[in-house]
Design a protein around this motif. Sequence first.
Motif, short mmCIF file in Angstrom:
data_model
loop_
_atom_site.label_atom_id
_atom_site.label_comp_id
_atom_site.label_asym_id
_atom_site.label_seq_id
_atom_site.Cartn_x
_atom_site.Cartn_y
_atom_site.Cartn_z
N MET A 1 41.83 5.99 41.47
CA MET A 1 40.65 6.76 41.78
C MET A 1 40.94 8.22 41.49
O MET A 1 42.03 8.71 41.72
CB MET A 1 40.27 6.57 43.24
CG MET A 1 39.85 5.17 43.54
SD MET A 1 39.11 5.08 45.15
CE MET A 1 39.15 3.33 45.35
N THR A 2 39.91 8.90 41.10
CA THR A 2 40.09 10.28 40.72
C THR A 2 39.87 11.21 41.91
O THR A 2 39.37 10.81 42.96
CB THR A 2 39.10 10.66 39.61
OG1 THR A 2 37.77 10.57 40.13
CG2 THR A 2 39.26 9.74 38.41
N GLY A 3 40.23 12.48 41.69
CA GLY A 3 40.06 13.48 42.74
C GLY A 3 38.60 13.73 43.08
O GLY A 3 38.27 14.10 44.20
N SER A 4 37.70 13.52 42.11
CA SER A 4 36.28 13.77 42.38
C SER A 4 35.71 12.76 43.37
O SER A 4 34.79 13.06 44.12
CB SER A 4 35.48 13.77 41.09
OG SER A 4 35.44 12.47 40.54
N ASP A 8 33.62 13.82 46.61
CA ASP A 8 32.30 13.24 46.85
C ASP A 8 32.24 12.57 48.23
O ASP A 8 31.24 12.70 48.95
CB ASP A 8 31.95 12.21 45.78
CG ASP A 8 31.69 12.85 44.42
OD1 ASP A 8 31.47 14.08 44.37
OD2 ASP A 8 31.70 12.10 43.42
N LEU A 9 33.32 11.87 48.59
CA LEU A 9 33.39 11.23 49.89
C LEU A 9 33.35 12.25 51.02
O LEU A 9 32.60 12.11 51.99
CB LEU A 9 34.65 10.36 49.99
CG LEU A 9 34.84 9.60 51.30
CD1 LEU A 9 33.74 8.57 51.48
CD2 LEU A 9 36.21 8.95 51.33
N LEU A 10 34.14 13.31 50.90
CA LEU A 10 34.17 14.35 51.93
C LEU A 10 32.82 15.06 52.05
O LEU A 10 32.35 15.34 53.16
CB LEU A 10 35.27 15.37 51.64
CG LEU A 10 36.69 14.91 51.93
CD1 LEU A 10 37.69 15.96 51.46
CD2 LEU A 10 36.86 14.62 53.40
N ILE A 11 32.20 15.35 50.92
CA ILE A 11 30.88 15.99 50.94
C ILE A 11 29.84 15.06 51.58
O ILE A 11 29.01 15.49 52.38
CB ILE A 11 30.47 16.43 49.52
CG1 ILE A 11 31.36 17.59 49.07
CG2 ILE A 11 28.99 16.82 49.48
CD1 ILE A 11 31.20 17.96 47.61
N GLY A 12 29.92 13.79 51.27
CA GLY A 12 29.00 12.81 51.85
C GLY A 12 29.16 12.71 53.36
O GLY A 12 28.18 12.67 54.10
N ILE A 13 30.42 12.65 53.82
CA ILE A 13 30.68 12.58 55.26
C ILE A 13 30.20 13.85 55.94
O ILE A 13 29.57 13.80 57.00
CB ILE A 13 32.18 12.31 55.52
CG1 ILE A 13 32.53 10.89 55.09
CG2 ILE A 13 32.52 12.54 56.98
CD1 ILE A 13 34.01 10.58 55.13
#
Length: 138
Positions: A1-4, A8-13
């Motif tokens: 999995m990439t860093g993006s 994206d996960l952190l921004i979503g949370i």
Amino acid sequence: MTGSFWWDLLIGIGAALLLSWIALVAALLVARPRGGLLREALRLLPDVLRLVRRLAADNSLPRGVRIRLGLLTVYLALPIDLIPDFIPVLGYADDAIIVTAVLRGVVRRAGLDAVRAHWPGTDDGFAAVVRLTGLDRR
């Protein structure tokens, strides 16, 4: 999995937490006592806290009522508030609003006699609690 993916996960949370917080603040605004009742709720808070503790310890009350009161006690003991104290008006009133909202349901389920039996304050204070919980409209 990439860093993006992780960004994206952190921004979503973070977005989900922010939306949840906004929804809770909106619920507090809707549930808050109207007019002078909020000021009255703040004044009665020490007696109401003793009432909550006494009701939570009463084994004759339904388990659901005691669980709600226990959860309310835990929330009040936490040093983190739903609304930080530096926010005008609601910052200091969030505990009173939450206590009032929980008591509305608890008092309606436990009954007026149970609340009266455990009330530690004055008769005027009890009358204010009855107004705050909406029992005077029955």
